[in-house]
Write a protein that holds these residues in place. Structure first.
Motif, PDB file in Angstrom:
ATOM      1  N   SER A 122     -43.567-100.259  19.713  1.00 46.95           N
ATOM      2  CA  SER A 122     -42.747-100.224  20.796  1.00 46.95           C
ATOM      3  C   SER A 122     -41.598 -99.348  20.430  1.00 46.95           C
ATOM      4  CB  SER A 122     -42.096-101.517  21.461  1.00 46.95           C
ATOM      5  OG  SER A 122     -41.482-101.259  22.558  1.00 46.95           O
ATOM      6  N   GLY A 123     -40.972 -99.603  19.276  1.00 40.15           N
ATOM      7  CA  GLY A 123     -39.873 -98.742  18.916  1.00 40.15           C
ATOM      8  C   GLY A 123     -40.152 -97.400  18.415  1.00 40.15           C
ATOM      9  N   ALA A 124     -41.304 -97.449  17.743  1.00 37.44           N
ATOM     10  CA  ALA A 124     -41.847 -96.133  17.289  1.00 37.44           C
ATOM     11  C   ALA A 124     -42.006 -95.349  18.305  1.00 37.44           C
ATOM     12  CB  ALA A 124     -42.895 -96.280  16.288  1.00 37.44           C
ATOM     13  N   VAL A 125     -42.721 -95.696  19.451  1.00 32.18           N
ATOM     14  CA  VAL A 125     -43.252 -94.734  20.690  1.00 32.18           C
ATOM     15  C   VAL A 125     -41.840 -94.290  21.252  1.00 32.18           C
ATOM     16  CG1 VAL A 125     -44.308 -94.860  22.685  1.00 32.18           C
ATOM     17  CG2 VAL A 125     -45.360 -95.767  20.612  1.00 32.18           C
ATOM     18  N   THR A 126     -40.795 -95.229  21.561  1.00 34.17           N
ATOM     19  CA  THR A 126     -39.628 -95.154  22.233  1.00 34.17           C
ATOM     20  C   THR A 126     -39.105 -93.820  21.241  1.00 34.17           C
ATOM     21  OG1 THR A 126     -39.674 -97.157  23.080  1.00 34.17           O
ATOM     22  CG2 THR A 126     -37.660 -95.814  23.326  1.00 34.17           C
ATOM     23  N   VAL A 127     -38.743 -93.932  20.202  1.00 34.54           N
ATOM     24  CA  VAL A 127     -38.046 -92.832  19.244  1.00 34.54           C
ATOM     25  C   VAL A 127     -38.829 -91.728  19.197  1.00 34.54           C
ATOM     26  CG1 VAL A 127     -37.481 -92.238  16.869  1.00 34.54           C
ATOM     27  CG2 VAL A 127     -36.903 -94.713  17.758  1.00 34.54           C
ATOM     28  N   PHE A 128     -40.286 -91.704  19.433  1.00 29.01           N
ATOM     29  CA  PHE A 128     -41.218 -90.631  19.520  1.00 29.01           C
ATOM     30  C   PHE A 128     -40.842 -89.957  20.867  1.00 29.01           C
ATOM     31  CE2 PHE A 128     -45.075 -88.595  20.986  1.00 29.01           C
ATOM     32  CZ  PHE A 128     -45.152 -87.359  19.843  1.00 29.01           C
ATOM     33  N   LEU A 129     -40.921 -90.638  21.902  1.00 29.18           N
ATOM     34  CA  LEU A 129     -40.463 -90.056  23.113  1.00 29.18           C
ATOM     35  C   LEU A 129     -39.049 -89.379  23.105  1.00 29.18           C
ATOM     36  CD1 LEU A 129     -41.385 -89.827  25.902  1.00 29.18           C
ATOM     37  CD2 LEU A 129     -40.610 -92.137  26.783  1.00 29.18           C
ATOM     38  N   ALA A 130     -37.962 -89.927  22.778  1.00 34.03           N
ATOM     39  CA  ALA A 130     -36.885 -89.442  22.702  1.00 34.03           C
ATOM     40  C   ALA A 130     -36.839 -88.038  21.831  1.00 34.03           C
ATOM     41  CB  ALA A 130     -35.758 -90.390  22.101  1.00 34.03           C
ATOM     42  N   GLY A 131     -37.301 -88.098  20.704  1.00 37.32           N
ATOM     43  CA  GLY A 131     -37.719 -86.905  19.965  1.00 37.32           C
ATOM     44  C   GLY A 131     -38.249 -85.682  20.568  1.00 37.32           C
ATOM     45  N   TYR A 132     -39.461 -86.173  21.184  1.00 38.83           N
ATOM     46  CA  TYR A 132     -40.316 -85.202  21.984  1.00 38.83           C
ATOM     47  C   TYR A 132     -39.249 -84.362  23.180  1.00 38.83           C
ATOM     48  CZ  TYR A 132     -43.431 -83.145  25.221  1.00 38.83           C
ATOM     49  OH  TYR A 132     -44.315 -82.586  26.023  1.00 38.83           O
ATOM     50  N   ILE A 133     -38.721 -85.405  23.871  1.00 37.12           N
ATOM     51  CA  ILE A 133     -37.614 -84.840  24.896  1.00 37.12           C
ATOM     52  C   ILE A 133     -36.581 -84.071  24.249  1.00 37.12           C
ATOM     53  CG2 ILE A 133     -35.940 -85.547  26.638  1.00 37.12           C
ATOM     54  CD1 ILE A 133     -37.440 -88.249  27.092  1.00 37.12           C
ATOM     55  N   MET A 134     -36.020 -84.384  23.059  1.00 33.44           N
ATOM     56  CA  MET A 134     -34.805 -83.379  22.389  1.00 33.44           C
ATOM     57  C   MET A 134     -35.588 -82.124  21.838  1.00 33.44           C
ATOM     58  SD  MET A 134     -32.493 -86.143  20.622  1.00 33.44           S
ATOM     59  CE  MET A 134     -33.682 -87.079  19.428  1.00 33.44           C
ATOM     60  N   SER A 135     -36.764 -82.156  21.400  1.00 31.69           N
ATOM     61  CA  SER A 135     -37.364 -80.798  20.755  1.00 31.69           C
ATOM     62  C   SER A 135     -37.900 -79.850  21.815  1.00 31.69           C
ATOM     63  CB  SER A 135     -38.659 -81.348  20.159  1.00 31.69           C
ATOM     64  OG  SER A 135     -39.988 -81.477  21.116  1.00 31.69           O
ATOM     65  N   ASP A 136     -38.034 -80.268  23.170  1.00 32.60           N
ATOM     66  CA  ASP A 136     -38.179 -79.167  24.281  1.00 32.60           C
ATOM     67  C   ASP A 136     -37.055 -79.702  25.568  1.00 32.60           C
ATOM     68  OD1 ASP A 136     -39.130 -76.893  25.300  1.00 32.60           O
ATOM     69  OD2 ASP A 136     -40.903 -78.064  25.796  1.00 32.60           O
ATOM     70  N   PHE A 137     -35.715 -79.872  25.109  1.00 30.33           N
ATOM     71  CA  PHE A 137     -34.823 -80.402  26.113  1.00 30.33           C
ATOM     72  C   PHE A 137     -34.712 -79.234  27.238  1.00 30.33           C
ATOM     73  CE2 PHE A 137     -30.642 -81.243  27.912  1.00 30.33           C
ATOM     74  CZ  PHE A 137     -31.012 -82.709  27.978  1.00 30.33           C
TER      75      PHE A 137
END
Length: 171
Positions: A122-137
């Motif tokens: 759960s934590g890994a997916v959420t961190v990945f999602l936040a990273g994805y958003i930041m990568s193409d903000f």
């Protein structure tokens, strides 16, 4: 309210609104920002009124400052919904990142448990999602809130339809 048809009807409408939100996520995001801006402005005016009218005896200056800040945020969101949407997306992304990191830390602390992997995943997916958003903000920022709203409405609509059908079966 035990009339199952009402629950199914509300569920279908909610589901359809979810489809509409997903169909034009940018417009849905801007609508969320304007609605939130209106709520901030109303809360700010109420807080200022409470501070000036003497309804708040303790910390009157903080009540007035908080009311002024809320009013300014609300007016800013209403006057500049695009910039407000970008700001809200930044806040949501920050919350996602913090939530994911906290879950990863919790999973690390309970690593002796057989089920620690649920929090880890759960934590890994959420961190990945936040990273994805930041990568193409730039590409995501105007549509993210609308996408989240659309998905939430789809899930809620399906749940309400299921609840209505459950009530029908158990009358």
């Amino acid at each position: 309210m035990t009339n199952w048809k009402i629950w199914v009807g509300i569920g279908v409408l909610t589901f359809l609104f979810g489809l509409l939100a997903l169909g034009n996520a940018v417009v849905a995001s801007l609508a969320i920002t304007i609605m939130l801006g209106t709520l901030f402005a109303i809360a700010g005016v109420a807080q200022l009124w409470a501070g000036f009218s003497g309804a708040v005896h303790d910390n009157r200056i903080f009540a007035l400052l908080w009311g002024l800040l809320s009013l300014l945020i609300g007016v800013s969101f209403i006057a500049n919904p695009v910039e407000g949407t970008v700001s809200l997306t930044m806040v949501v992304t920050g919350f996602l990142l913090a939530s994911g990191v906290i879950r990863l830390l919790m999973a690390w602390r309970m690593r002796e448990s057989r089920l620690f992997w649920t929090l880890l995943l759960s934590g890994a997916v959420t961190v990945f999602l936040a990273g994805y958003i930041m990568s193409d903000f730039a590409a995501i920022s105007l549509s993210l809130l609308g996408i989240l709203l659309g998905v939430e409405l789809l899930v809620d609509g399906a749940g309400l339809v299921g609840f209505g059908l459950f009530l029908r079966a158990h009358r």
